[in-house]
Design an enzyme around this catalytic site. Structure first.
Site, PDB file in Angstrom:
ATOM      1  N   ASP A  92     -22.511  41.922  28.989  1.00 16.40           N
ATOM      2  CA  ASP A  92     -21.461  42.291  27.741  1.00 16.40           C
ATOM      3  C   ASP A  92     -20.152  42.331  28.389  1.00 16.40           C
ATOM      4  O   ASP A  92     -20.130  42.355  29.851  1.00 16.40           O
ATOM      5  CB  ASP A  92     -22.139  43.499  27.525  1.00 16.40           C
ATOM      6  CG  ASP A  92     -20.897  43.863  26.099  1.00 16.40           C
ATOM      7  OD1 ASP A  92     -20.620  43.036  25.337  1.00 16.40           O
ATOM      8  OD2 ASP A  92     -20.755  45.379  26.041  1.00 16.40           O
ATOM      9  N   ASP A 109     -16.854  44.379  26.884  1.00 13.50           N
ATOM     10  CA  ASP A 109     -15.909  45.474  26.747  1.00 13.50           C
ATOM     11  C   ASP A 109     -16.880  46.499  27.072  1.00 13.50           C
ATOM     12  O   ASP A 109     -18.186  46.717  26.660  1.00 13.50           O
ATOM     13  CB  ASP A 109     -15.649  45.520  25.296  1.00 13.50           C
ATOM     14  CG  ASP A 109     -14.867  44.557  25.097  1.00 13.50           C
ATOM     15  OD1 ASP A 109     -13.916  44.266  25.772  1.00 13.50           O
ATOM     16  OD2 ASP A 109     -14.927  43.866  24.176  1.00 13.50           O
TER      17      ASP A 109
END
Length: 317
Positions: free
Chosen positions: A80, A82
């Site tokens: 991922d 953020d």
């Protein structure tokens, strides 16, 4: 005589200690010995004629999981963006949203706690739409549904520009251990990708400016509206596996949120959680391992070898 390992999982991090054959029977309870082993060596062998595996779930701190040459390797390591590559949410995306609202004179400000709640909704455009649907649309917003979509898209475009300016100035650093783990994967021929609900330009900026162009050209990016449904839907991870030509079951995902975890597990992948500022208290019961961060030596929490060993399902959590 068979040689097997007695292991303790500290948030699925293996700890093992050598025991003389004569001492096995004297350990009552075995947990007492394992607890005393926390500061001992990380890998060794217990000789016994029968298997004995114990798994305990707890909180990791200052523990290194070293690469084993006998461990399998993931086909792909999927990150991922953020909260995983960079802890961007509170002082990155939130600030950029607020600057956009201020520029457009919308009279809207998302404070730290409110934004934490809004993060339960995957995607910036979806986040703004849900917020305005609940609290009421600004006076300057159009009335029709179709025009509101364009309005939200324009807000998100400007927000992304402001966010990218922060990244280009390198005001938000990589989280500890990210570059190390990516370098280990690339060196071993493991495919690396970033899978995010954020805008593709913002994710590309993070990868390019913070990881550098040499790494960036070897990393695939799947982001934003590349799929019609955002996390917790597994679509983005399924797309990544299909595009990279790998079996989902051979992929290891690094996430920081409950919705990211749900997406990874629904895609049939192993998932390691590295908690971020907004997600520390979320429910990660289904994660294959949970850490506070990846880490660099001497505070390394896990490495590529640990990711590979997850595929063998050696650890009980």
């Amino acid at each position: 005589m068979a040689s097997i390992t007695v292991s303790m999982s500290l948030t699925s991090v293996p700890f093992t200690k050598t025991l003389p054959r004569t001492s096995l029977a004297s350990i009552k309870p075995i947990e007492k010995f394992l607890a005393s082993s926390l500061m001992g060596t990380r890998t060794s062998t217990l000789k016994t004629s029968r298997p004995w595996t114990i798994g305990l779930r707890s909180v990791s701190s200052g523990i290194t999981c070293s690469t084993s040459s006998s461990s399998p390797l993931p086909s792909a390591l999927l990150f991922d963006c953020d909260g995983v590559l960079v802890d961007t949410e509170k002082d990155g995306h939130r600030i950029s949203f607020n600057e956009t609202f201020k520029e457009r004179e919308l009279g809207v400000t998302w404070d730290v706690d409110l934004y934490g709640e809004l993060l339960k909704i995957g995607g910036g455009k979806e986040r703004m739409t849900a917020y305005f649907n609940k609290t009421g649309w600004p006076e300057k917003a159009p009335k029709s549904e179709e025009e509101r979509k364009d309005f939200i898209a324009s807000l998100h475009k400007r927000k992304t520009e402001l966010f990218m300016a922060l990244i280009e100035k390198k005001l938000l650093p990589l989280r500890p251990g990210v570059a190390k783990l990516i370098d280990q994967a690339l060196a071993k021929g493991v495919k690396v990708a970033v899978c995010s609900t954020s805008n593709e330009k913002a994710v590309s900026a993070i990868v390019s400016f913070l990881l550098g162009p040499e790494r960036a050209e070897k990393i695939d990016i799947f982001a934003g509206d590349v799929v019609p449904r955002k996390k917790p839907d597994p679509a983005i991870y399924i797309l990544a596996a299909s595009t990279l030509g790998v079996d989902p079951s051979s992929c290891v995902v690094v996430e920081d949120s409950a919705i990211g975890l749900a997406a990874a597990k629904a895609a049939g992948m192993k998932c390691i959680i590295t908690k971020s500022g907004y997600t520390a208290d979320e429910d990660f019961l289904n994660a294959d391992a949970v850490f506070d961060f990846i880490g660099d030596p001497p505070e390394e929490r896990f490495d590529l070898g640990f990711c590979g060993r997850l595929l063998e399902k050696q650890y009980v959590s």
